[in-house]
Structure formats: C-alpha cells, structure tokens
Design a protein around this motif. Structure first.
Motif, PDB file in Angstrom:
ATOM      1  N   ILE A 133      -8.985  -2.122  -1.137  1.00  0.00           N
ATOM      2  CA  ILE A 133      -8.869  -1.227  -2.288  1.00  0.00           C
ATOM      3  C   ILE A 133     -10.242  -1.116  -2.926  1.00  0.00           C
ATOM      4  O   ILE A 133     -10.877  -2.105  -3.260  1.00  0.00           O
TER       5      ILE A 133
ATOM      6  N   ILE B  28      -5.607   7.097 -11.941  1.00  0.00           N
ATOM      7  CA  ILE B  28      -6.174   8.154 -11.117  1.00  0.00           C
ATOM      8  C   ILE B  28      -5.852   9.470 -11.816  1.00  0.00           C
ATOM      9  O   ILE B  28      -4.696   9.880 -11.905  1.00  0.00           O
TER      10      ILE B  28
ATOM     11  N   LEU C 273       2.514   1.736  -3.383  1.00  0.00           N
ATOM     12  CA  LEU C 273       1.575   2.153  -4.435  1.00  0.00           C
ATOM     13  C   LEU C 273       1.254   3.647  -4.391  1.00  0.00           C
ATOM     14  O   LEU C 273       0.690   4.182  -5.342  1.00  0.00           O
TER      15      LEU C 273
ATOM     16  N   THR D  68      -3.651  20.673  -3.290  1.00  0.00           N
ATOM     17  CA  THR D  68      -3.006  19.351  -3.274  1.00  0.00           C
ATOM     18  C   THR D  68      -3.972  18.277  -3.733  1.00  0.00           C
ATOM     19  O   THR D  68      -5.124  18.265  -3.321  1.00  0.00           O
ATOM     20  N   GLN D  69      -3.486  17.389  -4.596  1.00  0.00           N
ATOM     21  CA  GLN D  69      -4.175  16.123  -4.850  1.00  0.00           C
ATOM     22  C   GLN D  69      -3.092  15.063  -4.940  1.00  0.00           C
ATOM     23  O   GLN D  69      -2.229  15.114  -5.808  1.00  0.00           O
ATOM     24  N   ARG D  70      -3.088  14.137  -4.013  1.00  0.00           N
ATOM     25  CA  ARG D  70      -2.103  13.058  -4.075  1.00  0.00           C
ATOM     26  C   ARG D  70      -2.650  11.849  -3.339  1.00  0.00           C
ATOM     27  O   ARG D  70      -3.727  11.895  -2.765  1.00  0.00           O
ATOM     28  N   ALA D  71      -1.868  10.781  -3.327  1.00  0.00           N
ATOM     29  CA  ALA D  71      -2.325   9.541  -2.706  1.00  0.00           C
ATOM     30  C   ALA D  71      -2.427   9.692  -1.198  1.00  0.00           C
ATOM     31  O   ALA D  71      -1.640  10.408  -0.583  1.00  0.00           O
ATOM     32  N   GLY D  72      -3.402   9.005  -0.600  1.00  0.00           N
ATOM     33  CA  GLY D  72      -3.538   8.978   0.848  1.00  0.00           C
ATOM     34  C   GLY D  72      -2.345   8.284   1.481  1.00  0.00           C
ATOM     35  O   GLY D  72      -1.763   7.371   0.895  1.00  0.00           O
ATOM     36  N   LYS D  73      -2.011   8.724   2.703  1.00  0.00           N
ATOM     37  CA  LYS D  73      -0.812   8.165   3.338  1.00  0.00           C
ATOM     38  C   LYS D  73      -1.158   6.916   4.146  1.00  0.00           C
ATOM     39  O   LYS D  73      -0.851   6.826   5.332  1.00  0.00           O
ATOM     40  N   TYR D  74      -1.803   5.988   3.504  1.00  0.00           N
ATOM     41  CA  TYR D  74      -2.083   4.711   4.142  1.00  0.00           C
ATOM     42  C   TYR D  74      -0.838   3.837   4.062  1.00  0.00           C
ATOM     43  O   TYR D  74       0.022   4.036   3.223  1.00  0.00           O
ATOM     44  N   GLY D  75      -0.793   2.846   4.925  1.00  0.00           N
ATOM     45  CA  GLY D  75       0.311   1.905   4.869  1.00  0.00           C
ATOM     46  C   GLY D  75       1.601   2.472   5.401  1.00  0.00           C
ATOM     47  O   GLY D  75       2.656   1.866   5.276  1.00  0.00           O
ATOM     48  N   ALA D  76       1.519   3.650   6.039  1.00  0.00           N
ATOM     49  CA  ALA D  76       2.725   4.289   6.554  1.00  0.00           C
ATOM     50  C   ALA D  76       2.987   3.801   7.968  1.00  0.00           C
ATOM     51  O   ALA D  76       2.085   3.343   8.649  1.00  0.00           O
TER      52      ALA D  76
ATOM     53  N   ILE E   9       0.847  -1.203   0.000  1.00  0.00           N
ATOM     54  CA  ILE E   9       0.000   0.000   0.000  1.00  0.00           C
ATOM     55  C   ILE E   9       0.881   1.251   0.000  1.00  0.00           C
ATOM     56  O   ILE E   9       0.650   2.207  -0.754  1.00  0.00           O
TER      57      ILE E   9
ATOM     58  N   ILE F 286      -1.043   5.641 -11.631  1.00  0.00           N
ATOM     59  CA  ILE F 286      -1.829   4.410 -11.671  1.00  0.00           C
ATOM     60  C   ILE F 286      -1.734   3.863 -10.254  1.00  0.00           C
ATOM     61  O   ILE F 286      -0.631   3.597  -9.762  1.00  0.00           O
TER      62      ILE F 286
ATOM     63  N   THR G  69      -5.164  11.479   5.921  1.00  0.00           N
ATOM     64  CA  THR G  69      -5.152  10.008   5.955  1.00  0.00           C
ATOM     65  C   THR G  69      -3.886   9.536   6.658  1.00  0.00           C
ATOM     66  O   THR G  69      -2.796  10.056   6.402  1.00  0.00           O
TER      67      THR G  69
ATOM     68  N   GLY H 250       2.542   5.253  -7.211  1.00  0.00           N
ATOM     69  CA  GLY H 250       1.986   4.811  -8.484  1.00  0.00           C
ATOM     70  C   GLY H 250       2.727   3.605  -9.035  1.00  0.00           C
ATOM     71  O   GLY H 250       3.876   3.337  -8.697  1.00  0.00           O
TER      72      GLY H 250
END
Lengths: 190, 153
Positions: free
Chosen positions: A52, A58, A14, A151-159, A11, B57, B111, A17
C-alpha cells in the motif's frame, strides 16, 4: 512480497472503502470472518511492506476544484530518462511522474508527468517552467488535458484470477463526471 | 473553492489523505488529534461522501506490488466516444477512464490480480469495442501518489 490469502481478501474488501462508523476494522473483520486485531495487523503489514502506497481519504479531485488535469509526455533518450524523471518529480506542481514503455510506430513518448491544477492558464505556465527548468526545449513532447472523466474507482487488486466482467455479470458501477469546459475550445499540443 | 466545505472537512482532507489511523476507533483518534469528537468526524466524512467529494477511505497500491496494471489508450471516433467509453468502463478492471485531447483520445488504467488476467482483460476489451488498445506499462516511478493539497499556490 508474496501476498497471503488474507491479504488478498483484505485488499479486495478495501475496494469498497473503509466503513464510516465507530469500529470500521471490526466491521471488515466480521465480513472476512476474522478478528479486528488481525485486520489491523494485516493492514499494517501491507503498509509497512509498501504494498500500500497510501492509505487514507481518496478524494474526487475534480469535484474539489482540480479541473485542469494535464498529462505531459516526453520522448527522452533511454539513458537520460531516469535522471530527468527524478528531477521532474521534485517540482512542486508535479503530482505523478513515471517512465513507461513506448509503443513502436504509434507513441514515441516514454516519460510522463501529471499536473493537476485549478485552471489551464496556471498549468500551462507550470509546464513552461518545467520545460525551461529541465532544459527540455528540444525533447518532443505533448500535453494532453483531460476533457471528461468516465470512471474513477478503486483498482481491482486482490481479485480472483477469473474476471467477473468477462463472464455475464451485472453492470459495473460507472460514474461520469462531465468536465465543465466544453470540448473544442482548447486544442493544445506542444 | 472549498467554500462548501466546513473547516473540519477541510482539515480532514488536508491531514488524512495519507496516514489514516489503524486504531480500533480511527475516527475517535482523528477527533482527538483535531480537537473535536468522534461523531462530528463521522458526520463530516459521511457528508463529504454524500456530496461526491470523497470517493472512499481506502488504499492506493505501489504498481506491481499488489497485482498487475497498465496504462492503455485507444483512438476512437468522436461520435462513438461515449458508447465506447461506457463499454470500457463496464469492465470492473478499469479504475480510471478519461477522455484526453489527442488523436489517442481515450485513456484508461487496467488493474488485475495478475499479468495473465491483465492480458485476458485487454483482449476482451478489444473484442468488445472493436478498437485496438495500445499499452504503456510502467517501467519506473519517480513520484508516487501523495494526495492533493487544498491550498492553491
């Protein structure tokens, strides 16, 4: 579902990306010190268990023309909110729909939906349709168009639990995407 | 709209915002499905990324399943908005950050891997910016993120 250590690491990986090349899962496997097959299996587990929600391209929706982005918020009685939310979610122009906690004394609204459109005239017409269709004329509500995206980016999950940005660290990547319509032109609160 | 996209790029966006292949050579799988070749797909997607239409992606997660998150808002004076928004975005736990037209004018999503980190992060942002943060955590969702259509109706 309790996530495994490998799932957490995948996670996290990813967030940057999928590499755009011939064997992207093999590249990730190399980074994580495992096999391509394991990466694919782990990813498929996360998708199958609905951790997921969506796996794919995205896009930056504003760059692609979705520049009228309205967050509509309603104050709906707690007993009715769920049914109204489910009905709202079926309208074709609603892209997201949630029930959220109110903030006492500050923010009485508990039902949210997002409408993303090309222009504000269309989105406003869709909001009028939504209110008429669900008979929400008497429900207190507001429409909050976005003016600029910082800002638009991936969530910081899995950290890991310790946040890197709470310690001294380099700047986070931040991209400001200015909204083309200048502020002050639209003052829209229902 | 979409005049700058090639036909292949348009088809990629229409078909692969969800259900991206998990085959060893996903771009070849896509190419077979769309009747083209792997190199053309890789080049079309790289170009979307270079031009800023594609963020990545990757995955979006069901709230609460992969960690903790909350929508949050602040009321910031207009003349400080740029500065405060930059301070908020500096935290890598912020994944969306928008100015919206309201008294509560800065809206963002935090998050983190777990609830304790979420609390710590929000308190740290309050300490950094000097403004109170209001939280609107999700109770229930009725429609998940399904991606965007390119066709305007």
């Amino acid at each position: 579902m309790e996530l495994s250590e490998l799932q957490h690491r995948l996670i996290k990986r990813l967030r940057d990306g999928l590499p755009i090349g011939k064997r992207p899962y093999a590249n990730i496997a190399n980074d994580l010190g495992t096999t391509e097959e394991t990466v694919i299996e782990t990813l498929e587990q996360l998708i199958a268990h609905k951790v997921i929600n969506r796996f794919g391209m995205i896009i930056r929706h504003r760059a692609l023309g979705y520049q009228a982005n309205a967050m509509c918020v309603f104050d709906i009685g707690d007993d009715a909110a769920s049914d109204i939310g489910k009905a709202m979610a079926t309208l074709p122009y609603v892209t997201l729909c949630y029930r959220r906690e109110r903030v006492a004394g500050v923010w009485p609204y508990n039902l949210y939906c997002m409408i993303h459109g090309r222009d504000r005239l269309t989105v406003r017409a869709q909001i009028r349709h939504l209110i008429a269709r669900l008979e929400l004329h008497d429900a207190p509500h507001k429409v909050l168009f976005s003016k600029q995206c910082f800002t638009q980016r991936a969530g910081k999950y899995g950290a890991p639990a310790i946040s890197a940005s709470l310690s001294a660290s380099g700047p986070a990547s931040t991209q400001t995407i200015p909204f083309p319509i200048k502020s002050g032109k639209y003052h829209e609160q229902a | 709209m979409s005049t700058e996209l090639t036909r292949l790029q348009t088809r990629l966006i229409e078909h692969f915002q969800r259900g991206f292949p998990t085959t060893p050579r996903p771009f070849e799988t896509i190419a077979n499905e769309l009747g083209t070749n792997e190199d053309a797909v890789i080049s079309a997607i790289s170009d979307l990324k270079d031009k800023g239409y594609l963020d990545r992606i990757g995955a979006t997660y069901a709230t609460g399943r992969a960690g903790a998150s909350s929508l949050a808002a602040m009321e910031v004076p207009d003349d400080q908005l740029e500065k405060i928004a930059a301070q908020v975005s500096h935290f890598t736990e912020i994944n969306h950050n928008y100015e919206r037209e309201d008294k509560l004018n800065l809206w963002f999503v935090v998050t983190t891997a777990d609830q304790a980190s979420l609390d710590t992060t929000i308190k740290a942002i309050e300490a950094k910016t000097g403004f109170p943060i209001y939280r609107m955590p999700m109770i229930e969702h009725y429609r998940l993120d399904l991606g965007f259509a390119l066709k305007w109706n």
